[in-house]
Scaffold this active site. Sequence first.
Site, short mmCIF file in Angstrom:
data_model
loop_
_atom_site.label_atom_id
_atom_site.label_comp_id
_atom_site.label_asym_id
_atom_site.label_seq_id
_atom_site.Cartn_x
_atom_site.Cartn_y
_atom_site.Cartn_z
N TRP A 1 24.84 31.93 -31.48
CA TRP A 1 26.15 32.52 -31.18
C TRP A 1 25.90 33.98 -30.86
O TRP A 1 25.99 34.86 -31.70
CB TRP A 1 27.05 32.37 -32.39
CG TRP A 1 28.37 33.07 -32.32
CD1 TRP A 1 28.63 34.34 -32.73
CD2 TRP A 1 29.61 32.55 -31.85
NE1 TRP A 1 29.95 34.65 -32.54
CE2 TRP A 1 30.58 33.57 -32.00
CE3 TRP A 1 29.99 31.33 -31.31
CZ2 TRP A 1 31.91 33.39 -31.63
CZ3 TRP A 1 31.32 31.15 -30.95
CH2 TRP A 1 32.27 32.17 -31.12
N ASP B 1 22.25 23.05 -31.68
CA ASP B 1 22.06 23.52 -33.05
C ASP B 1 23.04 24.65 -33.37
O ASP B 1 23.19 25.59 -32.60
CB ASP B 1 20.63 24.03 -33.22
CG ASP B 1 20.41 24.60 -34.61
OD1 ASP B 1 20.26 23.81 -35.56
OD2 ASP B 1 20.41 25.84 -34.75
N TYR C 1 27.71 30.70 -38.56
CA TYR C 1 27.63 31.43 -37.30
C TYR C 1 29.02 31.78 -36.78
O TYR C 1 29.90 30.92 -36.67
CB TYR C 1 26.88 30.63 -36.23
CG TYR C 1 25.43 30.37 -36.53
CD1 TYR C 1 24.77 31.05 -37.55
CD2 TYR C 1 24.71 29.45 -35.79
CE1 TYR C 1 23.44 30.81 -37.82
CE2 TYR C 1 23.37 29.20 -36.05
CZ TYR C 1 22.74 29.88 -37.07
OH TYR C 1 21.42 29.64 -37.33
N GLN D 1 13.18 23.47 -39.65
CA GLN D 1 13.54 24.44 -38.63
C GLN D 1 12.96 25.80 -39.02
O GLN D 1 13.57 26.55 -39.77
CB GLN D 1 15.05 24.52 -38.45
CG GLN D 1 15.46 25.30 -37.22
CD GLN D 1 16.94 25.22 -36.95
OE1 GLN D 1 17.60 26.25 -36.81
NE2 GLN D 1 17.48 24.03 -36.85
N TRP E 1 13.00 27.81 -34.04
CA TRP E 1 13.99 28.80 -33.62
C TRP E 1 13.31 30.14 -33.36
O TRP E 1 12.22 30.40 -33.83
CB TRP E 1 15.13 28.93 -34.62
CG TRP E 1 14.87 29.51 -35.98
CD1 TRP E 1 14.55 28.83 -37.11
CD2 TRP E 1 14.99 30.89 -36.36
NE1 TRP E 1 14.43 29.68 -38.17
CE2 TRP E 1 14.70 30.96 -37.74
CE3 TRP E 1 15.29 32.06 -35.68
CZ2 TRP E 1 14.70 32.16 -38.45
CZ3 TRP E 1 15.30 33.27 -36.38
CH2 TRP E 1 15.02 33.31 -37.75
N PRO F 1 12.00 31.00 -30.41
CA PRO F 1 10.75 30.76 -29.68
C PRO F 1 10.41 31.87 -28.69
O PRO F 1 9.26 31.98 -28.27
CB PRO F 1 11.02 29.43 -28.96
CG PRO F 1 12.49 29.42 -28.76
CD PRO F 1 13.06 30.04 -30.00
N ALA G 1 11.05 35.08 -29.51
CA ALA G 1 10.98 36.31 -30.33
C ALA G 1 12.12 37.26 -30.00
O ALA G 1 11.92 38.45 -29.78
CB ALA G 1 9.63 36.99 -30.18
N ARG H 1 19.41 43.17 -26.66
CA ARG H 1 19.63 43.14 -28.10
C ARG H 1 19.08 44.39 -28.78
O ARG H 1 19.69 44.95 -29.68
CB ARG H 1 19.01 41.88 -28.70
CG ARG H 1 19.33 41.69 -30.17
CD ARG H 1 18.86 40.33 -30.67
NE ARG H 1 19.50 39.27 -29.91
CZ ARG H 1 18.83 38.41 -29.15
NH1 ARG H 1 17.53 38.48 -29.05
NH2 ARG H 1 19.46 37.47 -28.49
N GLN I 1 20.42 32.58 -18.41
CA GLN I 1 19.34 32.51 -19.39
C GLN I 1 19.10 31.07 -19.83
O GLN I 1 17.95 30.67 -20.03
CB GLN I 1 19.67 33.39 -20.60
CG GLN I 1 19.62 34.87 -20.30
CD GLN I 1 19.95 35.73 -21.51
OE1 GLN I 1 20.45 35.23 -22.52
NE2 GLN I 1 19.70 37.02 -21.41
#
Length: 341
Positions: A21, A45, A50, A173, A201, A203, A205, A224, A286
């Site tokens: 999210w 997932d 979230y 996970q 999760w 993957p 980085a 980010r 993306q």
Amino acid sequence: MKHRNLGRSGLKVSEIAYGGWISRTEGEALEVARAAVDAGITTFDTADVYGGTRAEVVLGAVLKHVRRESVEVCTKVFARVGPGANDRGLSRKHIMEAAHASLRRLRVDYIDLYHAHRYDPDVPLRETLRAFDDLVRQGKVLYVGVSEWTADQIADALRIADELGLDRIVANQPQYNLLWRPVEAEVLPLCLREGIGQLAWSPLAQGLLTGKYAPGAPPPPGSRAAGPVRHKFASGGLADDVLSRIAELGTLAADRGLSPTQLALAWVLHRPGVATAIVGASNPDQVRQSVTASGVTLDAETLDEIERIIGPVVERDPGRIPSQPDDYRRDRAGGDEAGVE
């Protein structure tokens, strides 16, 4: 899109899964999730925490238009979702209440894969496993998994399940990518022996492995790392030594006719026991880029070259695996996999 069996279970999952999210608005989240469906992703997932439970609502709104049998819906329980003393953890009370709330938000009659989001030392493991087993027997959950548990915790759960005849864990996970590999020491070998499949999760980085960050340069606007909250792992990854090696990986990828994203995801999918790589996205493009990694193969020479380039900056310490509630500091909107890139 190619599919793989999840461990030794009969469940097939898409090699690229969509999770998290990280969109700025709920409308953007809907757009990205729809793009994932259109791109051929069948494994989704999420987690109750979230987006303050809104992520499940958005996913349910998207998947209501999709044939239920054609998708695999995965969610999680553990983190705080309310003010009450029992609004978190892995007690029978919270698991049962959380599962029914997730079913309502997701608009489904059953959850394909239900994960314990973290290990809870405050609740007897037998209580947790019996609650999960009851959900399976009731048909509300089909398969059970864990996330960020240590090898010892997983082994204890398998032992108790075998002793009591309870449904076994079939999925794990972990955070897993080219830079972050503590699970290789103990967790992955145990899971391979026991037939537990991996849904990796982060993957990419959290975007580091896409090549968007350049050594000696500030993070690009809108990324980010340029935002108000810089995840501790991504921040550490912004060191010039790390970014220089990631840039070298980009050159290697280009020489193989691949993008950095394809190379990073293909590497994760090449690892033994990995069934799917969970990607997040802030926009539909993306998602479309990520799905092109499905089916990409890397030869031995390329794998060796990757290790030569990235080896000196890889985190391998198994003691870094977050497994206790005190390590779970992401009850904020978005959750930990909100940044699975």
